[in-house]
Write a protein that holds these residues in place. Structure first.
Motif, mmCIF file in Angstrom:
data_model
loop_
_atom_site.group_PDB
_atom_site.id
_atom_site.type_symbol
_atom_site.label_atom_id
_atom_site.label_comp_id
_atom_site.label_asym_id
_atom_site.label_seq_id
_atom_site.Cartn_x
_atom_site.Cartn_y
_atom_site.Cartn_z
ATOM 1 N N GLY A 92 0.829 -1.206 0.000
ATOM 2 C CA GLY A 92 0.000 0.000 0.000
ATOM 3 C C GLY A 92 0.857 1.248 0.000
ATOM 4 O O GLY A 92 0.577 2.222 -0.694
ATOM 5 N N GLN A 93 1.944 1.235 0.777
ATOM 6 C CA GLN A 93 2.851 2.374 0.816
ATOM 7 C C GLN A 93 3.555 2.554 -0.535
ATOM 8 O O GLN A 93 3.734 3.679 -1.020
ATOM 9 C CB GLN A 93 3.884 2.165 1.925
ATOM 10 C CG GLN A 93 4.724 3.405 2.216
ATOM 11 C CD GLN A 93 5.635 3.187 3.408
ATOM 12 O OE1 GLN A 93 5.793 2.069 3.884
ATOM 13 N NE2 GLN A 93 6.221 4.272 3.905
ATOM 14 N N LEU A 94 3.936 1.420 -1.156
ATOM 15 C CA LEU A 94 4.576 1.482 -2.467
ATOM 16 C C LEU A 94 3.642 2.103 -3.502
ATOM 17 O O LEU A 94 4.024 2.999 -4.260
ATOM 18 C CB LEU A 94 4.996 0.074 -2.906
ATOM 19 C CG LEU A 94 5.522 -0.063 -4.342
ATOM 20 C CD1 LEU A 94 6.795 0.760 -4.519
ATOM 21 C CD2 LEU A 94 5.762 -1.525 -4.688
ATOM 22 N N ASN A 95 2.400 1.635 -3.535
ATOM 23 C CA ASN A 95 1.440 2.162 -4.503
ATOM 24 C C ASN A 95 1.108 3.629 -4.250
ATOM 25 O O ASN A 95 0.874 4.396 -5.173
ATOM 26 C CB ASN A 95 0.170 1.325 -4.496
ATOM 27 C CG ASN A 95 0.389 -0.054 -5.105
ATOM 28 O OD1 ASN A 95 1.351 -0.255 -5.823
ATOM 29 N ND2 ASN A 95 -0.481 -0.999 -4.798
ATOM 30 N N ARG A 96 1.067 3.978 -2.968
ATOM 31 C CA ARG A 96 0.798 5.373 -2.616
ATOM 32 C C ARG A 96 1.905 6.271 -3.175
ATOM 33 O O ARG A 96 1.659 7.342 -3.759
ATOM 34 C CB ARG A 96 0.703 5.526 -1.111
ATOM 35 C CG ARG A 96 0.277 6.944 -0.672
ATOM 36 C CD ARG A 96 0.225 7.090 0.850
ATOM 37 N NE ARG A 96 -0.685 6.118 1.436
ATOM 38 C CZ ARG A 96 -0.292 5.071 2.154
ATOM 39 N NH1 ARG A 96 0.989 4.837 2.349
ATOM 40 N NH2 ARG A 96 -1.177 4.227 2.668
ATOM 41 N N HIS A 97 3.160 5.850 -3.013
ATOM 42 C CA HIS A 97 4.287 6.640 -3.521
ATOM 43 C C HIS A 97 4.293 6.678 -5.052
ATOM 44 O O HIS A 97 4.647 7.702 -5.657
ATOM 45 C CB HIS A 97 5.614 6.063 -3.015
ATOM 46 C CG HIS A 97 5.835 6.310 -1.552
ATOM 47 N ND1 HIS A 97 5.536 7.507 -0.940
ATOM 48 C CD2 HIS A 97 6.351 5.503 -0.577
ATOM 49 C CE1 HIS A 97 5.838 7.448 0.349
ATOM 50 N NE2 HIS A 97 6.335 6.223 0.603
ATOM 51 N N LEU A 98 3.896 5.550 -5.665
ATOM 52 C CA LEU A 98 3.832 5.520 -7.122
ATOM 53 C C LEU A 98 2.773 6.485 -7.647
ATOM 54 O O LEU A 98 2.963 7.171 -8.659
ATOM 55 C CB LEU A 98 3.549 4.109 -7.623
ATOM 56 C CG LEU A 98 4.718 3.120 -7.569
ATOM 57 C CD1 LEU A 98 4.260 1.730 -7.955
ATOM 58 C CD2 LEU A 98 5.855 3.572 -8.479
ATOM 59 N N ASN A 99 1.627 6.543 -6.970
ATOM 60 C CA ASN A 99 0.581 7.490 -7.362
ATOM 61 C C ASN A 99 1.058 8.935 -7.220
ATOM 62 O O ASN A 99 0.790 9.791 -8.072
ATOM 63 C CB ASN A 99 -0.674 7.275 -6.524
ATOM 64 C CG ASN A 99 -1.441 6.039 -6.951
ATOM 65 O OD1 ASN A 99 -1.290 5.547 -8.058
ATOM 66 N ND2 ASN A 99 -2.271 5.512 -6.062
ATOM 67 N N GLU A 100 1.759 9.203 -6.119
ATOM 68 C CA GLU A 100 2.299 10.549 -5.913
ATOM 69 C C GLU A 100 3.340 10.895 -6.973
ATOM 70 O O GLU A 100 3.390 12.017 -7.489
ATOM 71 C CB GLU A 100 2.909 10.656 -4.505
ATOM 72 C CG GLU A 100 1.880 10.598 -3.389
ATOM 73 C CD GLU A 100 2.532 10.549 -2.012
ATOM 74 O OE1 GLU A 100 3.786 10.484 -1.961
ATOM 75 O OE2 GLU A 100 1.800 10.566 -0.997
ATOM 76 N N LEU A 101 4.171 9.894 -7.327
ATOM 77 C CA LEU A 101 5.177 10.106 -8.365
ATOM 78 C C LEU A 101 4.508 10.393 -9.718
ATOM 79 O O LEU A 101 4.925 11.295 -10.445
ATOM 80 C CB LEU A 101 6.077 8.872 -8.475
ATOM 81 C CG LEU A 101 7.120 8.880 -9.603
ATOM 82 C CD1 LEU A 101 8.105 10.029 -9.392
ATOM 83 C CD2 LEU A 101 7.849 7.549 -9.665
ATOM 84 N N GLY A 102 3.465 9.625 -10.046
ATOM 85 C CA GLY A 102 2.751 9.836 -11.298
ATOM 86 C C GLY A 102 2.124 11.218 -11.360
ATOM 87 O O GLY A 102 2.184 11.890 -12.391
ATOM 88 N N GLU A 103 1.529 11.657 -10.256
ATOM 89 C CA GLU A 103 0.918 12.980 -10.214
ATOM 90 C C GLU A 103 1.963 14.078 -10.381
ATOM 91 O O GLU A 103 1.757 15.050 -11.110
ATOM 92 C CB GLU A 103 0.169 13.159 -8.892
ATOM 93 C CG GLU A 103 -0.645 14.440 -8.805
ATOM 94 C CD GLU A 103 -1.463 14.528 -7.530
ATOM 95 O OE1 GLU A 103 -2.041 15.586 -7.277
ATOM 96 O OE2 GLU A 103 -1.511 13.522 -6.796
ATOM 97 N N SER A 104 3.122 13.882 -9.696
ATOM 98 C CA SER A 104 4.196 14.860 -9.801
ATOM 99 C C SER A 104 4.756 14.928 -11.221
ATOM 100 O O SER A 104 4.977 16.010 -11.770
ATOM 101 C CB SER A 104 5.313 14.511 -8.817
ATOM 102 O OG SER A 104 6.396 15.395 -8.943
ATOM 103 N N LEU A 105 4.966 13.747 -11.830
ATOM 104 C CA LEU A 105 5.485 13.702 -13.201
ATOM 105 C C LEU A 105 4.496 14.324 -14.187
ATOM 106 O O LEU A 105 4.889 15.014 -15.133
ATOM 107 C CB LEU A 105 5.798 12.261 -13.610
ATOM 108 C CG LEU A 105 7.005 11.618 -12.934
ATOM 109 C CD1 LEU A 105 7.080 10.140 -13.283
ATOM 110 C CD2 LEU A 105 8.295 12.322 -13.341
ATOM 111 N N GLN A 106 3.208 14.077 -13.969
ATOM 112 C CA GLN A 106 2.189 14.632 -14.860
ATOM 113 C C GLN A 106 2.191 16.159 -14.797
ATOM 114 O O GLN A 106 2.106 16.834 -15.828
ATOM 115 C CB GLN A 106 0.817 14.083 -14.481
ATOM 116 C CG GLN A 106 -0.275 14.406 -15.495
ATOM 117 C CD GLN A 106 -1.595 13.744 -15.126
ATOM 118 O OE1 GLN A 106 -1.775 13.260 -14.011
ATOM 119 N NE2 GLN A 106 -2.514 13.709 -16.074
ATOM 120 N N LYS A 107 2.324 16.713 -13.592
ATOM 121 C CA LYS A 107 2.376 18.167 -13.442
ATOM 122 C C LYS A 107 3.632 18.735 -14.090
ATOM 123 O O LYS A 107 3.590 19.779 -14.745
ATOM 124 C CB LYS A 107 2.333 18.538 -11.956
ATOM 125 C CG LYS A 107 0.989 18.305 -11.296
ATOM 126 C CD LYS A 107 1.030 18.703 -9.827
ATOM 127 C CE LYS A 107 -0.328 18.472 -9.151
ATOM 128 N NZ LYS A 107 -0.273 18.819 -7.699
#
Length: 458
Positions: A92-107
């Protein structure tokens, strides 16, 4: 992929468990002596372990598969993909960080795209030509202003050496100096572009990071022709007008003083002097009229009377007006039209243009010469062409013939009563109609004027 690893892991665990259960079964059999009971208990325990182990490990494998899928999407450039956050703390922590990374990369990508669009818009819309040249001399970037200024398409310059794209030696030398010395170089040159000479300010600057060697140079070509023209007009206008007015005013004064002399009794001489005064007065009137016309055309309030006009009819009307003038020199004027010759324009101003161009052809054509006037319609344009067999214009003089008071043959131009402003008026009215002029000439063989009009106005 994750499921494959899970199955391998379960196979290893199953093997280890099987060995342990066999050992435990042997021990139980030695103490109890019931082989069947021991076998049932061992098999049931083994199957229960496999069932529980499969579901436990599957709960970890599925989110990991999602994580791998998401990383693959990131690698492919799709930063909008997301995955769910499951209950196990680690995944869950891994996926949470991946989602945050995706959002950051998208911005970041979105911001980068906005900045790139802004930079491209700035480069394409500045009023100066912009070039990016690497240290090998190859053109890596050229904006639309450059392509329009030099009439070059992208395929004619992209990744090509500037030596083959830019034909002016001064421009090439300026760029070469900046590349070789890796220094800022600035130079002003005069370039013949089409029928005009353009004053270009060249600015070359090396692209450096700190004290390292240059990676290339940026070249800015700024067209300062209008500034130079304004400066030149301010300096020369009074001198030119004074020079043009000097001859008729001197003639008027001299002949008027002679006529006032009481001893002048000869009626024939008086009539001759009066004729000269009339001719010089008309010349003076024409000069003043052309100056006022040019001033009106160049003013900000100048407007054309737009309507549908057939250029072939305007040509016919113009030739009727100039028929007597051509007959005086026994010049044969032939005219013709081809295709649809209707455009949107101002009939009065178009006739004014045609009169000036055809009159010029008559003035500079020899006795018993010929002039061919032709109008031809194309899908988007209509061309007005005047060809003569006159004295011709040298290549160096062609860009100057549209300047105020400039004459190819000064003596012949003045004797004809010309003001030296006719072609300047033609040039301004052509631009007002969003057209363009092309001039081809050869000394001693004649000149061809071509005015290209757009069929419709935006």
């Amino acid at each position: 992929m994750i499921h494959h690893i899970v199955f391998q892991f379960m196979a290893i665990l199953s093997g280890i468990l099987l060995v342990l259960l066999l050992g435990a079964g042997i021990v139980l059999f030695l103490f109890s002596g019931h082989l069947l009971l021991v076998s049932v208990v061992l098999i049931s325990t083994f199957l229960l372990f496999l069932f529980i182990g499969y579901f436990v490990i599957r709960n970890f494998a599925k989110p990991l598969d999602e994580s791998v899928r998401m990383i693959k999407q990131f690698t492919a450039g799709n930063f909008s993909t997301r995955t769910y956050i499951d209950k196990p703390k680690s995944t869950g922590q891994l996926n949470r960080h991946l989602n945050e990374l995706g959002e950051s990369l998208q911005k970041t990508v979105k911001l980068s795209q906005i900045q790139q669009d802004q930079l491209e818009t700035l480069i394409e819309n500045i009023d100066s030509s912009l070039l990016l040249i690497d240290m090998d001399g190859h053109l890596r970037l050229a904006n639309q202003t450059f392509q329009d200024m030099f009439h070059i398409k992208k395929g004619d310059w992209f990744h090509k050496n500037y030596q083959y794209v830019l034909h002016d030696e001064e421009v090439r030398n300026t760029i070469h100096e900046s590349i070789v010395n890796e220094t800022i170089v600035r130079q002003s040159v005069i370039l013949p572009l089409g029928i005009e000479r353009r004053y270009i300010d060249i600015y070359c600057a090396p692209i450096k990071h700190g004290s390292s060697h240059a990676k290339g140079i940026v070249v800015v070509l700024r067209d300062i022709t209008e500034l130079k023209k304004l400066e030149k007009v301010r300096k020369e206008f009074v001198a030119n007008v004074s020079h043009e007015l000097k001859t008729p005013v001197t003639s008027l004064k001299g002949f008027a003083e002679t006529l006032l002399d009481e001893e002048m009794k000869d009626e024939n001489i008086r009539k001759k002097f009066m004729t000269i005064i009339l001719r010089e007065s008309e010349r003076l009137e024409a000069l003043i009229y052309d100056l006022l016309e040019l001033s009106k055309i160049e003013s900000d309030t100048f407007q054309l009377n737009w309507q549908e006009v057939d250029l072939s009819k305007i040509v016919d009307e113009t030739l009727e007006l100039l028929q007597e003038e051509a007959k005086e020199k026994s010049i044969d004027i032939q005219s013709g039209a081809k295709g649809h010759t209707v455009i949107e324009g101002d009939p009065f101003r178009l006739k004014q243009m045609f009169i000036n161009v055809i009159t010029n052809a008559i003035v500079y054509s020899p006795e018993k010469g010929f002039i061919h006037v032709h109008v031809e319609g194309f899908p988007r344009t209509v061309e007005f062409i005047v060809k003569d067999n006159g004295i011709g214009i040298s290549l160096d003089e062609i860009p100057r013939i549209f300047e105020r008071f400039y004459r190819v043959d000064k003596a012949r131009g003045r004797n004809s009563g010309g003001t030296g402003l006719g072609l300047a008026i033609v040039k301004h009215l052509t631009e007002a109609h969003n057209g363009r002029i092309d001039v081809r000439s050869e000394i001693g063989k004649g000149t061809t004027f071509k005015i290209i009009f757009p069929r419709s106005q935006e």
